[in-house]
Design an enzyme around this catalytic site. Structure first.
Site, short mmCIF file in Angstrom:
data_model
loop_
_atom_site.label_atom_id
_atom_site.label_comp_id
_atom_site.label_asym_id
_atom_site.label_seq_id
_atom_site.Cartn_x
_atom_site.Cartn_y
_atom_site.Cartn_z
N ASP A 217 0.83 -1.21 0.00
CA ASP A 217 0.00 0.00 0.00
C ASP A 217 0.87 1.27 0.00
OD1 ASP A 217 -2.83 0.99 0.41
OD2 ASP A 217 -1.90 1.92 2.15
N GLU A 267 14.19 -15.50 0.93
CA GLU A 267 14.45 -16.58 1.90
C GLU A 267 13.52 -17.76 1.65
OE1 GLU A 267 13.73 -14.82 5.73
OE2 GLU A 267 15.46 -13.48 5.57
C1 NOJ Z 1 -4.39 3.00 -0.85
C2 NOJ Z 1 -5.54 2.08 -0.59
O1 NOJ Z 1 -5.84 1.38 -1.76
C3 NOJ Z 1 -6.68 2.95 -0.12
O2 NOJ Z 1 -7.88 2.23 -0.05
C4 NOJ Z 1 -6.32 3.56 1.21
O3 NOJ Z 1 -7.33 4.47 1.59
C5 NOJ Z 1 -5.00 4.31 1.12
N1 NOJ Z 1 -3.98 3.59 0.40
C6 NOJ Z 1 -4.45 4.56 2.50
O4 NOJ Z 1 -4.02 3.36 3.06
#
Ligand code: NOJ
Length: 558
Positions: A217, A267
């Site tokens: 993310d 790993e």
């Molecule tokens: C990207 C994620 O896909 C989204 O849903 C989220 O709100 C933001 N990152 C923050 O984590």
């Protein structure tokens, strides 16, 4: 009759299993809205177990689960309170192990979401930071700064959060912490070694449990370099985001972190895979995340941001295959996910054919003027675009419900909305309505409680028209979107070889045709005039009077 042959074949190394991700179809499960086994209104891990046969029948190679960790749900689970557990409302670690067994038993790999940029404010490390004094080692794990003004009563800078409102929150002693996203999502300080250790532990924890890979993310936001005197938002906005030196975004230094992670991935046998969510400025910047020494793959959102338009699609495909050939990665293709308006609905819009920037309120389905939204057309185009994608070399990410041709829900009442972007007033691309419309729980049956999602009501109400898109209804219709996806995925397993394509000129600006090395061909008519194909019988899709109908894709075995 052709132009460049694009290939990365020579760069594919390692055993077949180590390379499984290069051509995989990955299905995104948004767990709280997929299937609710215990009837509490929230989808859960056992729901995924119960639908394992459905996923196998669809023919996907892997499932990517959005966060299922303990969370106060300030941002749909992307506010993680414990990276190494399951939200009790969604199940237990034992349920998770059962899910891995159920999916692996059907030859489906499992990818989980890792959220390294920020934790939840309920995370034990952030609670410790709040309890500790200014300047303490505990506070150093997050980004704290003194406030301005006599008693620190003003934020350290005027920075705006991605969800709207200030990106700084006071903690009551003159200090403030930084959050890119919601107030409940404090950003980690990745200059602190404890943060590195925490995530290495987490990557090993899930890898040891049998997880095959990770979706990272906000991969491009993790590394930061904040000067003592903070610039203003206007000054930040004026800085380049392509030279790797921006204080907040897409810094070159972030790749040191992913090189460290790569050691952990390697790993394991086969090595764990990773895909970066990196909304960066250029394909060249994106390629850095996809390097074999780093995460290995990065989402390519170019088609997701494009119109349903032949020239745009061709340019994007050519460009991205060349990029992956140069870096040794394989391209990823995406049209929908939990953050964007479903592509069936984007493509239903006239006259801009779904451009996110231009859609305004036109995508609100209920009550939208008929001359602005044509749902049947959107569905037709969505299927044509998806079948085009599924014929491409590289991996394709599908978002739950797109196989049904499901549309965005526009008319969710404010009291049922959950997205912080809605409450904080961000997301002008969606007229401020936020992302709940693509997160409404799936319809499994045409009737019954929450259309078969669970025994109770769904955590975001489903509109009545969801019945027509239910799995059970589409199951019974050989021509449905669901059955077309199933046929496409089964054929893809047979046809997907090599990582190259050759464009075949069609003499029409609105028709694309390409061939794969084994002769498999894909023809997509982006226009409305039929495209004649004499004497050729598709293996997927049918000709109408010897022609590819408007807004349709067919596959030819070649
Ligand atoms: C990207 C994620 O896909 C989204 O849903 C989220 O709100 C933001 N990152 C923050 O984590």
């Amino acid at each position: 009759m052709t132009d460049a042959v694009l290939t990365t074949d020579a760069l594919v190394t390692g055993s077949a299993d180590a390379a499984w991700w290069r051509q995989a179809v990955v299905y995104q499960v948004y767990p709280r809205s997929f299937a609710d086994a215990d009837g509490d209104g929230l989808g859960d891990i056992r729901g995924v177990v119960e639908k394992a046969d459905y996923l196998a029948g669809l023919g996907v190679d892997a499932v990517w689960l959005s966060p299922f960790y303990p969370s106060e749900l300030a941002d749909g689970g992307y506010d993680v309170a414990d990276y190494r557990d399951v939200d009790p409302r969604l199940g237990t670690l034992a349920d998770f192990d059962d899910m891995i067994a159920a999916l692996h038993g059907r030859e489906i790999k499992v990818i989980v979401d890792i959220v390294p940029n920020h934790s939840s404010d309920r995370h034990v490390l952030f609670q410790a930071a709040l309890a500790a004094p200014k300047g303490s080692p505990e506070r150093d794990r997050y980004i704290f700064r003194d406030g301005l003004g006599e008693n620190g009563e003003l934020p350290p800078a005027d920075w705006q959060s991605c969800f709207g409102g200030s990106a700084w929150e006071p903690v009551g002693d003159g200090q403030w912490y930084f959050h890119f996203f919601a107030t409940e999502q404090p950003d980690f300080n990745w200059d602190n070694p404890d943060v590195h250790a925490e995530f290495l532990h987490t990557l090993r924890f899930w890898s040891d449990r049998g997880v095959d890979g990770f979706r990272i993310d906000v991969a491009h936001g993790v590394s930061k370099d904040l000067p003592d005197v903070l610039p203003s938002q206007a000054e930040l906005d004026a800085l380049s985001t392509t030279d790797g030196r921006h204080p907040l975004w897409d810094r070159d230094a972030v790749h040191d972190i992913y090189r460290e992670w790569r050691q952990v991935f390697d790993e394991y046998d086969p090595p764990r895979i990773a895909v970066a969510e990196a909304w960066v400025a250029t394909a060249e910047r994106r390629a850095k995340y996809a390097s074999p020494e780093g995460l290995g793959q990065a989402f390519n959102f170019d088609l997701l941001e494009a119109d349903f338009d032949a020239a745009q699609f061709r340019h994007i495909v050519t460009d991205n295959l060349a990029q992956s050939a140069a870096t040794g990665s394989s391209s990823t293709w995406v049209l929908s996910n939990h953050d964007v308006v479903r592509h069936a609905t984007r493509y239903a819009l006239a006259p801009r054919n779904g451009s996110l920037a231009k859609q305004g309120s036109a995508w609100i389905i209920a009550g939208a003027p008929a001359d602005q939204v044509d749902l049947a057309r959107g569905g037709r185009r969505a299927l044509a675009a998806s079948l085009f994608l599924l014929g491409l070399p590289g991996s394709t990410y599908l978002y739950q419900g797109e196989e049904l041709g499901l549309h965005e829900v526009g008319d969710i009442a404010p009291e049922h909305r959950q997205d912080p972007a809605f409450f904080r007033g961000a997301d002008p691309d969606r007229d401020g309505l936020g992302r709940d419309g693509c997160r409404v729980p799936l319809p499994w049956t045409g009737d019954g409680s929450s259309f078969g999602f669970g025994a109770g009501s769904a955590h975001i109400p489903q509109p009545g028209w969801f019945a027509g898109y239910a799995v059970a209804i589409e199951d019974a219709d050989p021509a449905s979107s669901l059955n077309t996806y199933r046929r496409a995925l089964a054929l893809r397993h047979e046809l997907q070889t090599g990582e190259s394509l050759e464009w075949i000129e069609t003499g029409r600006d609105d028709v694309l045709r390409f061939a794969r090395p084994n002769g498999w061909q894909v023809v997509t008519n982006f226009g409305t005039e039929p495209f004649p194909l004499s004497g050729e019988e598709p293996v997927l899709g049918a000709l109408v009077d010897g022609a590819v109908a408007g807004e349709t894709t067919v596959w030819l075995r070649g």
